[in-house]
Structures are given as C-alpha cells and as structure tokens.
Design an enzyme around this catalytic site. Sequence first.
Site, PDB file in Angstrom:
ATOM      1  N   GLY A 165       0.837  -1.194   0.000  1.00 40.93           N
ATOM      2  CA  GLY A 165       0.000   0.000   0.000  1.00 40.93           C
ATOM      3  C   GLY A 165       0.869   1.240   0.000  1.00 40.93           C
ATOM      4  O   GLY A 165       2.054   1.184   0.328  1.00 40.93           O
ATOM      5  N   SER A 196       2.045   5.154   1.126  1.00 44.00           N
ATOM      6  CA  SER A 196       2.312   5.773   2.419  1.00 44.00           C
ATOM      7  C   SER A 196       1.004   6.253   3.041  1.00 44.00           C
ATOM      8  O   SER A 196       0.212   6.939   2.393  1.00 44.00           O
ATOM      9  CB  SER A 196       3.268   6.963   2.228  1.00 44.00           C
ATOM     10  OG  SER A 196       3.548   7.565   3.464  1.00 44.00           O
ATOM     11  N   GLY A 197       0.755   5.827   4.274  1.00 43.89           N
ATOM     12  CA  GLY A 197      -0.464   6.216   4.973  1.00 43.89           C
ATOM     13  C   GLY A 197      -1.612   5.235   4.821  1.00 43.89           C
ATOM     14  O   GLY A 197      -2.685   5.446   5.383  1.00 43.89           O
ATOM     15  N   ALA A 198      -1.409   4.144   4.081  1.00 49.03           N
ATOM     16  CA  ALA A 198      -2.487   3.183   3.844  1.00 49.03           C
ATOM     17  C   ALA A 198      -2.776   2.310   5.063  1.00 49.03           C
ATOM     18  O   ALA A 198      -3.834   1.694   5.141  1.00 49.03           O
ATOM     19  CB  ALA A 198      -2.165   2.296   2.644  1.00 49.03           C
ATOM     20  N   GLY A 199      -1.839   2.241   5.998  1.00 49.96           N
ATOM     21  CA  GLY A 199      -2.059   1.432   7.193  1.00 49.96           C
ATOM     22  C   GLY A 199      -1.215   0.171   7.259  1.00 49.96           C
ATOM     23  O   GLY A 199      -1.474  -0.708   8.084  1.00 49.96           O
ATOM     24  N   THR A 236       1.858  -0.415   8.335  1.00 50.27           N
ATOM     25  CA  THR A 236       2.526  -0.605   9.624  1.00 50.27           C
ATOM     26  C   THR A 236       1.508  -0.922  10.713  1.00 50.27           C
ATOM     27  O   THR A 236       1.711  -1.839  11.518  1.00 50.27           O
ATOM     28  CB  THR A 236       3.352   0.638   9.993  1.00 50.27           C
ATOM     29  OG1 THR A 236       4.358   0.825   8.981  1.00 50.27           O
ATOM     30  CG2 THR A 236       4.011   0.489  11.341  1.00 50.27           C
ATOM     31  N   SER A 252       6.071  -1.479  -2.157  1.00 51.25           N
ATOM     32  CA  SER A 252       6.021  -2.500  -3.216  1.00 51.25           C
ATOM     33  C   SER A 252       5.443  -1.993  -4.530  1.00 51.25           C
ATOM     34  O   SER A 252       4.311  -2.304  -4.885  1.00 51.25           O
ATOM     35  CB  SER A 252       5.232  -3.710  -2.705  1.00 51.25           C
ATOM     36  OG  SER A 252       5.574  -4.857  -3.430  1.00 51.25           O
TER      37      SER A 252
END
Length: 169
Positions: A7, A9-12, A14, A81
């Site tokens: 995903g 950056s900020g997609a969740g 982590t 990715s």
Amino acid sequence: MIVWLIGMSGAGKTAVGTRLYRQLKESRPETVYLDGDLLREVWGGDLGHDLAGREVNAGRISRLCAMLDRQGITVVAAVLSIFPEWQEWNRKTFSSYFEVFLDVPMDVLEQRDSKGLYRAARAGEVRDVVGVDIPFPRPAQPDLVLRGCGADGTPDVLAGRVLDEVLGK
C-alpha cells in the site's frame, strides 16, 4: 510463509502489519515483522527514493524474505512495493506467499499524511514520492484487498481478517 502487505504511504501497512505480527506470533512463534522504512535504516540509508534506489531496496527485501522463508520463519512484510516483477518473483520463490493490498484512495491518504510527505511533494519540496510523481501500480493479483483503515475497519479488525485468510490457507 510470507505475508506481504502492499500500500502507499499512509495506507495502514505498519498499523495492520504490527497487529498481524502479534496475532500470528501466538500460533507461530518463529514469526518476524519487517517494515520497508525500517529496513532502509538497517541497511544504512544508502539508497535514495528514486526508482533505481527503490528497485534495489525492493530486491533486498524480497531476497531477505526468501532467506528467512528457507529457514522456516514466517514473515509479515509491510512494504510499499511498486515493482510488479518483484511481486511475481515473490509468488514464484516463497514457499507460501499471501499478498494483501491495502487500497486507500489518494484523497484519504493526503488527509492522513502523518509524515507530511504528500503535502511536501505537492509543494515541490520533495521529489520521488509514490502516488505524486512516481506511479503506484495496483497489484495485479493480490490474495486479499482491504479498503484500508477506516472503511473496512480498525487496524485490529483488518489484521484479524488477514489472519483468518492466512490460517485458512
């Protein structure tokens, strides 16, 4: 088994990945968590964020996962990715590969923007930001698509959905 969370950056990635790691570790103690941003630091920050640097980093992460997989270690990898050829390599190489795409619309990502990355890119302060000046190719064949933290649920709920799918596989 490699569980590969994709995903922008900020997609969740982590948030979901760390929760999934904790849940998987209960039944598979040999589980490790790898985060693309943290691995850049581990390897000494020697790569830029341009396409060439990103491709080298993608290869490093995939090869590290392959090494761990050969040793019977379960990996939860949270990775931006953007290279379909590495996703294909993963699917062909790993003993078991489960790809999860956290699909979050750009306007939601820009609202979240906890790192200020998208704001800085739109202002011309930084370059080589995926989704702004580097395209993000949607994964061709994810095993599971989640609509990201929010629409489909909290990070715990999403991690639970991934766990159910992975353990059912």
